[in-house]
Motif scaffolding. Structure first.
Motif, PDB file in Angstrom:
ATOM      1  N   ASP A 167      38.280  89.213-110.447  1.00 28.74           N
ATOM      2  CA  ASP A 167      37.917  89.912-111.685  1.00 28.74           C
ATOM      3  C   ASP A 167      38.074  91.422-111.601  1.00 28.74           C
ATOM      4  OD1 ASP A 167      37.171  87.460-112.942  1.00 28.74           O
ATOM      5  OD2 ASP A 167      35.253  87.538-111.887  1.00 28.74           O
ATOM      6  N   ARG A 168      38.895  91.914-110.687  1.00 28.85           N
ATOM      7  CA  ARG A 168      39.126  93.358-110.595  1.00 28.85           C
ATOM      8  C   ARG A 168      40.306  93.759-111.480  1.00 28.85           C
ATOM      9  NH1 ARG A 168      35.317  91.728-107.743  1.00 28.85           N
ATOM     10  NH2 ARG A 168      34.291  93.064-106.198  1.00 28.85           N
ATOM     11  N   ASP A 169      40.274  95.002-111.944  1.00 31.91           N
ATOM     12  CA  ASP A 169      41.375  95.531-112.756  1.00 31.91           C
ATOM     13  C   ASP A 169      42.564  95.929-111.900  1.00 31.91           C
ATOM     14  OD1 ASP A 169      40.077  95.529-115.423  1.00 31.91           O
ATOM     15  OD2 ASP A 169      38.689  96.915-114.443  1.00 31.91           O
ATOM     16  N   THR A 174      52.809  89.892-108.300  1.00 31.85           N
ATOM     17  CA  THR A 174      51.944  90.984-108.724  1.00 31.85           C
ATOM     18  C   THR A 174      52.716  92.099-109.422  1.00 31.85           C
ATOM     19  OG1 THR A 174      52.164  92.117-106.592  1.00 31.85           O
ATOM     20  CG2 THR A 174      50.344  90.542-106.832  1.00 31.85           C
ATOM     21  N   VAL A 191      38.290  90.597-104.542  1.00 34.61           N
ATOM     22  CA  VAL A 191      39.322  90.959-105.523  1.00 34.61           C
ATOM     23  C   VAL A 191      39.137  90.251-106.860  1.00 34.61           C
ATOM     24  CG1 VAL A 191      40.977  91.419-103.675  1.00 34.61           C
ATOM     25  CG2 VAL A 191      40.982  89.173-104.781  1.00 34.61           C
ATOM     26  N   VAL A 245      44.741  88.145-110.068  1.00 33.18           N
ATOM     27  CA  VAL A 245      44.704  89.604-110.210  1.00 33.18           C
ATOM     28  C   VAL A 245      46.105  90.140-109.960  1.00 33.18           C
ATOM     29  CG1 VAL A 245      43.717  91.750-109.315  1.00 33.18           C
ATOM     30  CG2 VAL A 245      42.307  89.687-109.466  1.00 33.18           C
ATOM     31  N   ARG A 246      46.607  91.007-110.847  1.00 28.12           N
ATOM     32  CA  ARG A 246      48.013  91.371-110.793  1.00 28.12           C
ATOM     33  C   ARG A 246      48.302  92.788-110.280  1.00 28.12           C
ATOM     34  NH1 ARG A 246      51.664  88.125-112.915  1.00 28.12           N
ATOM     35  NH2 ARG A 246      53.110  89.877-113.121  1.00 28.12           N
ATOM     36  N   MET A 268      44.821  87.878-104.013  1.00 24.18           N
ATOM     37  CA  MET A 268      45.005  88.323-105.394  1.00 24.18           C
ATOM     38  C   MET A 268      45.635  87.230-106.255  1.00 24.18           C
ATOM     39  SD  MET A 268      46.362  92.247-104.972  1.00 24.18           S
ATOM     40  CE  MET A 268      46.667  92.355-106.738  1.00 24.18           C
ATOM     41  N   GLU A 295      43.320  84.558-107.246  1.00 16.34           N
ATOM     42  CA  GLU A 295      42.337  84.965-108.251  1.00 16.34           C
ATOM     43  C   GLU A 295      42.982  85.429-109.559  1.00 16.34           C
ATOM     44  OE1 GLU A 295      39.130  84.669-108.232  1.00 16.34           O
ATOM     45  OE2 GLU A 295      39.029  83.842-106.208  1.00 16.34           O
TER      46      GLU A 295
END
Length: 210
Positions: free
Chosen positions: A63-65, A150, A61, A98-99, A93, A96
Motif C-alpha cells: 500500500d505504498r505510493d 514496475t 512495501v 506496488v509499481r 513490490m 503487493e
C-alpha cells in the motif's frame, strides 16, 4: 505520500528519509540495524529486516505510493549486492502490486555525456576500469528493473560528496550532464524525491550532477 526507503542507513538513504519527513510524507525505513538510523519523526516507521526473503519485506512495501532505494555496494568487495537485493525488493513490490520505484545507480552505467572533453572522458574510463565489478553489478540491477513490471527510475550520480543540500543541480533523462563530476548525497536524495511524480522519468535512467 506513503513511502518506503531501502538502504535507509546509508548516506543517500538517510537523506531521503530526512527530506521526505520534512516534506510531510509518511516514511517506512527498512534497515538491518535500527541503531544506525539517525533520523527520527512521528511519521517514521522503522522496519527491521534482512533483505534475503521477498515475503519478509512485503509488509514494508504494501500500500505504498513509491519505494526508494539507496541499496548498493559500498566498496569493490560488495559487488553483486545491488542486483541481488534489488531483485528481492522488486519481487516484494510485484507481489503487493506496488509499481513506483526509484533506485541509485551511477553515472558511468549510462551513456557518456555529449560534448565532454578528452580529460573528462579519460577520467571516466579510468574510474570505470577500476570499479568495473561495481558497475557491472549496477548494470545488472538496471537490467532487473527493465525486466520488471514496475515504473522504475534509475538515478545516476557521479562522485558523491557529504555536503549540504543545495537544491540546485542538473538532470538529463536518458543521459548525463556534460562536465558533471560531483554531487552531494543530499542533492541526490532531493532529486529522487522530486522525480517520484515526474512521468518523464518513468522507465528511464536519469543522470544528475552539478
Amino acid at each position: 505520500m506513503n513511502l518506503t526507503v531501502f538502504g535507509a542507513t546509508g548516506g543517500i538513504g538517510q537523506e531521503v528519509v530526512r527530506q521526505a519527513l520534512t516534506a510531510g510524507h509518511r516514511v517506512t525505513a527498512v534497515v538491518r540495524d535500527p541503531a544506525r538510523l539517525d533520523v527520527t519523526g512521528a511519521a517514521l516507521e522503522v522496519f527491521r529486516a534482512d533483505l534475503c526473503d521477498p515475503e519478509a519485506i512485503r509488509p514494508a512495501v504494501a500500500d505504498r505510493d513509491a519505494v526508494l532505494s539507496g541499496l548498493g555496494p559500498r566498496s569493490r568487495g560488495d559487488a553483486g549486492v545491488a542486483a541481488r537485493l534489488t531483485r528481492t525488493v522488486l519481487r516484494a513490490m510485484e507481489a503487493e502490486g506496488v509499481r513506483r520505484v526509484l533506485v541509485v545507480s551511477a553515472g558511468p552505467v549510462g551513456p557518456e555525456p555529449e560534448g565532454d572533453g578528452l580529460l573528462d572522458r579519460g577520467a571516466r574510463r579510468i574510474v570505470s576500469a577500476l570499479l568495473k565489478d561495481v558497475y557491472a553489478d549496477l548494470r545488472e540491477m538496471e537490467d532487473e528493473l527493465a525486466r520488471s513490471g514496475t515504473d522504475w527510475t534509475s538515478v545516476r550520480p557521479p562522485r558523491l560528496q557529504d555536503k549540504p543540500l543545495t537544491g540546485s543541480y542538473r538532470t538529463v533523462v536518458g543521459g548525463f550532464p556534460s562536465g558533471g563530476r560531483f554531487i552531494a548525497r543530499a542533492d541526490v536524495a532531493h532529486a529522487m524525491l522530486r522525480m517520484i511524480e515526474d512521468p518523464g522519468t518513468v522507465k528511464q535512467g536519469v543522470g544528475v550532477a552539478y
